[in-house]
Design an enzyme around this catalytic site. Structure first.
Site, PDB file in Angstrom:
ATOM      1  N   THR A 165       0.872  -1.157   0.000  1.00 30.10           N
ATOM      2  CA  THR A 165       0.000   0.000   0.000  1.00 30.10           C
ATOM      3  C   THR A 165       0.914   1.212   0.000  1.00 30.10           C
ATOM      4  O   THR A 165       2.109   1.070   0.214  1.00 30.10           O
ATOM      5  CB  THR A 165      -0.840  -0.016   1.304  1.00 30.10           C
ATOM      6  N   ARG A 193     -12.615  -8.117  -2.536  1.00 28.00           N
ATOM      7  CA  ARG A 193     -11.894  -8.117  -1.265  1.00 28.00           C
ATOM      8  C   ARG A 193     -11.456  -6.704  -0.902  1.00 28.00           C
ATOM      9  O   ARG A 193     -10.919  -5.969  -1.707  1.00 28.00           O
ATOM     10  CB  ARG A 193     -10.668  -9.025  -1.357  1.00 28.00           C
ATOM     11  N   GLY A 195      -9.043  -4.730   1.837  1.00 23.32           N
ATOM     12  CA  GLY A 195      -8.070  -4.824   2.909  1.00 23.32           C
ATOM     13  C   GLY A 195      -8.330  -3.743   3.936  1.00 23.32           C
ATOM     14  O   GLY A 195      -9.442  -3.211   4.059  1.00 23.32           O
ATOM     15  N   ASP A 196      -7.286  -3.360   4.639  1.00 23.76           N
ATOM     16  CA  ASP A 196      -7.466  -2.382   5.710  1.00 23.76           C
ATOM     17  C   ASP A 196      -7.407  -0.939   5.226  1.00 23.76           C
ATOM     18  O   ASP A 196      -7.852  -0.030   5.923  1.00 23.76           O
ATOM     19  CB  ASP A 196      -6.424  -2.595   6.808  1.00 23.76           C
ATOM     20  N   GLY A 217       0.798  -3.969   4.546  1.00 22.83           N
ATOM     21  CA  GLY A 217       0.994  -5.410   4.675  1.00 22.83           C
ATOM     22  C   GLY A 217      -0.328  -6.149   4.713  1.00 22.83           C
ATOM     23  O   GLY A 217      -1.255  -5.838   3.976  1.00 22.83           O
ATOM     24  N   GLY A 219      -3.609  -6.694   5.529  1.00 23.97           N
ATOM     25  CA  GLY A 219      -4.715  -5.938   6.090  1.00 23.97           C
ATOM     26  C   GLY A 219      -5.695  -6.780   6.877  1.00 23.97           C
ATOM     27  O   GLY A 219      -6.383  -6.275   7.774  1.00 23.97           O
TER      28      GLY A 219
END
Length: 324
Positions: A165, A193, A195-196, A217, A219
């Site tokens: 990211t 999907r 992620g964070d 990394g 998430g």
């Protein structure tokens, strides 16, 4: 003043630092820096040139947070638009909402006149085709894309690679603290999907009273632990930024099952102190740092901390695809 970015922020942090030095608002500076990373096709995990999902589609996620108002803007699974961070910024500025995803995010981006583009660069298209030819069964190739994807999600990609990211956290001249993120997410991910990065409190959080945190990394781990918000909350409880990050790492030690892998935690406090820790990190992991008085941002090594003895191993073909 201070700005921190992860290793992927190299092409954008000089602009952010320059704007902060000129007294520009932190949110403007962070957005400008992230836009440059989104334009940098050498960065394979952000913006145009990022890795696609299992269907060969590039889905982008981004977020921004104003630590003084505690307003946020985020988009997830955005396709066809060049600068998701700016779309996220407009969510903050124009809507009563905090997060838009998928078709709704694309509709909003079109409505505000955001720049459209084909996000699938030639190198990403070629890499995906090599994966498809090597990994997808003959029967599934004949029926693609109307096939079950779950087994390919588990087998296609080494979780150690292509899941980064770009994150920026900054304290500006007016003592406002802000954060911003942008990513194409986990390469060869299951479509849809998230992620964070677009999940405020997991991938980033900013509060001008205390500090900010942003993560890169895996998430899945920071979503489960609420890592970014936890770091800021620990500072609110009176901990130093060093101790707050340590407690967030301890939270990760409690995770059982699921994806346990690499996460890098970037944090600053409201006095300009910082700490960057690479959980299960590899040698060479670094971040970019600038504070007022410095002529240019500099790369610094992240502190390495291990919380698991063994990371998942990749199939050889997936490694070949990713390094091509």
């Amino acid at each position: 003043m201070i700005v921190i970015s992860n290793n992927e922020g190299k092409s954008g942090i000089p602009a952010t630092a320059s704007m902060l030095a000129q007294g520009k608002p932190g949110l403007d500076a962070v957005e400008a820096g992230i836009r440059l990373v989104e334009d940098d096709e050498e960065v394979r995990t952000v913006g145009r040139g990022g890795w696609p999902n299992l269907l060969g589609e590039v889905e982008l996620d981004a977020s921004v947070m104003d630590g003084t108002s505690l307003r946020t803007g985020a988009v997830g699974g955005l396709q066809g638009f060049r600068h998701p961070v700016s779309v996220a910024r407009e969510v903050l500025e124009r809507l009563p909402h905090e997060l838009l995803i998928g078709a709704g995010a694309a509709r909003f981006a079109a409505e505000i006149g955001a720049e459209q583009c084909d996000l699938l660069a030639d190198h990403s298209r070629a890499a995906w085709q090599r994966w498809f030819d090597a990994e997808v069964s003959e029967a599934d190739r004949g029926n693609w894309p109307d096939v079950p994807l779950t087994r390919y999600c588990h087998n296609a990609v080494d979780p150690e690679i292509g899941k980064d990211t770009t994150v920026f956290i900054a304290l500006d001249a007016n003592r406002n603290i802000v954060s911003g993120t942008s990513t194409s997410g986990w390469g060869w991910k299951y479509p849809g999907r998230l992620g964070d990065s677009p999940v405020i409190g997991a991938g980033s959080y900013a509060d001008s009273r205390y500090g900010a945190c942003a993560c890169t990394g895996a998430g899945e781990m920071t979503i489960r632990a609420g890592t970014a918000r936890a770091v800021v909350l620990y500072m609110k409880m009176g901990m130093s930024v060093e101790r707050a990050v340590e407690e967030a790492v301890n939270d990760m030690r409690a995770l059982k099952g699921g994806l346990i892998n690499r996460v890098t935690i970037h944090a600053i406090d409201n006095r300009g102190n910082h700490r960057v820790v690479a959980v299960n990190g590899l040698p060479g992991n670094h971040y970019w740092f600038w504070t007022d008085g410095m002529q240019a941002p500099e790369a610094r090594p992240a502190e390495l901390i291990q919380i698991s003895e063994r990371a998942p191993q990749a199939k050889k073909i997936a490694m070949t695809v990713y390094t091509a």
